[in-house]
Scaffold this motif. Sequence first.
Motif, mmCIF file in Angstrom:
data_model
loop_
_atom_site.group_PDB
_atom_site.id
_atom_site.type_symbol
_atom_site.label_atom_id
_atom_site.label_comp_id
_atom_site.label_asym_id
_atom_site.label_seq_id
_atom_site.Cartn_x
_atom_site.Cartn_y
_atom_site.Cartn_z
ATOM 1 N N MET A 1 -5.615 -14.346 -7.862
ATOM 2 C CA MET A 1 -5.005 -13.015 -7.931
ATOM 3 C C MET A 1 -4.970 -12.367 -6.552
ATOM 4 O O MET A 1 -4.004 -11.689 -6.201
ATOM 5 N N LEU A 2 -6.029 -12.597 -5.761
ATOM 6 C CA LEU A 2 -6.057 -12.043 -4.405
ATOM 7 C C LEU A 2 -4.952 -12.648 -3.542
ATOM 8 O O LEU A 2 -4.336 -11.953 -2.739
ATOM 9 N N ARG A 3 -4.721 -13.951 -3.717
ATOM 10 C CA ARG A 3 -3.685 -14.610 -2.912
ATOM 11 C C ARG A 3 -2.337 -13.926 -3.162
ATOM 12 O O ARG A 3 -1.538 -13.716 -2.237
ATOM 13 N N HIS A 4 -2.102 -13.559 -4.407
ATOM 14 C CA HIS A 4 -0.880 -12.833 -4.772
ATOM 15 C C HIS A 4 -0.911 -11.405 -4.187
ATOM 16 O O HIS A 4 0.077 -10.933 -3.609
ATOM 17 N N ASP A 5 -2.049 -10.743 -4.314
ATOM 18 C CA ASP A 5 -2.164 -9.351 -3.862
ATOM 19 C C ASP A 5 -2.037 -9.231 -2.338
ATOM 20 O O ASP A 5 -1.554 -8.204 -1.837
ATOM 21 N N VAL A 6 -2.486 -10.260 -1.612
ATOM 22 C CA VAL A 6 -2.344 -10.264 -0.147
ATOM 23 C C VAL A 6 -0.858 -10.140 0.222
ATOM 24 O O VAL A 6 -0.479 -9.370 1.116
ATOM 25 N N GLN A 7 -0.004 -10.886 -0.496
ATOM 26 C CA GLN A 7 1.444 -10.858 -0.248
ATOM 27 C C GLN A 7 2.035 -9.515 -0.663
ATOM 28 O O GLN A 7 2.817 -8.917 0.071
ATOM 29 N N VAL A 8 1.662 -9.058 -1.858
ATOM 30 C CA VAL A 8 2.238 -7.827 -2.413
ATOM 31 C C VAL A 8 1.917 -6.624 -1.512
ATOM 32 O O VAL A 8 2.801 -5.816 -1.214
ATOM 33 N N THR A 9 0.669 -6.526 -1.068
ATOM 34 C CA THR A 9 0.291 -5.367 -0.254
ATOM 35 C C THR A 9 1.010 -5.386 1.103
ATOM 36 O O THR A 9 1.394 -4.334 1.609
ATOM 37 N N ALA A 10 1.222 -6.586 1.655
ATOM 38 C CA ALA A 10 1.906 -6.673 2.957
ATOM 39 C C ALA A 10 3.407 -6.469 2.802
ATOM 40 O O ALA A 10 4.019 -5.657 3.502
ATOM 41 N N GLU A 11 4.012 -7.186 1.854
ATOM 42 C CA GLU A 11 5.476 -7.220 1.781
ATOM 43 C C GLU A 11 6.057 -6.075 0.959
ATOM 44 O O GLU A 11 7.041 -5.456 1.363
ATOM 45 N N GLU A 12 5.470 -5.793 -0.199
ATOM 46 C CA GLU A 12 6.019 -4.745 -1.064
ATOM 47 C C GLU A 12 5.582 -3.364 -0.613
ATOM 48 O O GLU A 12 6.356 -2.415 -0.639
ATOM 49 N N PHE A 13 4.310 -3.253 -0.221
ATOM 50 C CA PHE A 13 3.759 -1.931 0.089
ATOM 51 C C PHE A 13 3.648 -1.654 1.590
ATOM 52 O O PHE A 13 3.335 -0.529 1.985
ATOM 53 N N GLY A 14 3.892 -2.649 2.432
ATOM 54 C CA GLY A 14 3.832 -2.434 3.883
ATOM 55 C C GLY A 14 2.468 -1.973 4.363
ATOM 56 O O GLY A 14 2.354 -1.206 5.319
ATOM 57 N N ASP A 15 1.410 -2.453 3.699
ATOM 58 C CA ASP A 15 0.047 -2.015 4.021
ATOM 59 C C ASP A 15 -0.737 -3.177 4.628
ATOM 60 O O ASP A 15 -1.454 -3.904 3.939
ATOM 61 N N ALA A 16 -0.594 -3.339 5.950
ATOM 62 C CA ALA A 16 -1.265 -4.450 6.640
ATOM 63 C C ALA A 16 -2.780 -4.329 6.536
ATOM 64 O O ALA A 16 -3.492 -5.333 6.464
ATOM 65 N N GLY A 17 -3.283 -3.091 6.536
ATOM 66 C CA GLY A 17 -4.734 -2.880 6.482
ATOM 67 C C GLY A 17 -5.329 -3.428 5.195
ATOM 68 O O GLY A 17 -6.327 -4.165 5.224
ATOM 69 N N THR A 18 -4.711 -3.077 4.051
ATOM 70 C CA THR A 18 -5.229 -3.576 2.778
ATOM 71 C C THR A 18 -4.996 -5.073 2.653
ATOM 72 O O THR A 18 -5.858 -5.804 2.143
ATOM 73 N N SER A 19 -3.847 -5.546 3.128
ATOM 74 C CA SER A 19 -3.562 -6.979 3.049
ATOM 75 C C SER A 19 -4.613 -7.774 3.829
ATOM 76 O O SER A 19 -5.121 -8.810 3.358
#
Length: 157
Positions: free
Chosen positions: A117-135
């Motif tokens: 799930m984290l592997r998916h969330d790493v992508q979502v936070t960077a690409e969908e939400f533009g949040d490099a810090g959380t990614s």
Amino acid sequence: MTPNIGISAEKLEGIAKLLNTLLADEYVLYTKTRNYHWNVTGPNFTEYHTFFEELYDFVDEQIDEIAERIRTLGHFPLASLHEFLAVTRLLETKHQQSTALAMMQELLNDHETIIRMLRHDVQVTAEEFGDAGTSDFLTGLMAAHEKIAWKIRAYLS
Ligand SMILES: [Fe+2]
């Protein structure tokens, strides 16, 4: 006050929701690991009892980091067992009478589930939400779970 950090309020809300679901998963895993620490039996009791303590200490630290990341983004972490159980993707288990190896397998499954799930969330936070810090934060968390999963897997191999 909404943080003025270059991420829209709508996106911050989406990230907080994602992190709160992860927080709930970690909380369920924490409780399960403490359960096993208390209830494991058998000739290698001390070894498992100590190992499970190492595992729940790890999860406990992650819980705090995730909750404070949510606060950093201007939102509030879920903070009751009722709320955690409502959103978690993991299953609670009893296992008071289970073998140590079955407990280890259950923990491995949960850590691997969280890793996927984290592997998916790493992508979502960077690409969908533009949040490099959380990614980046989630990338580190994923790698830490991977290391724990290796240690559990080594027992089972
Ligand atoms: Fe203890």
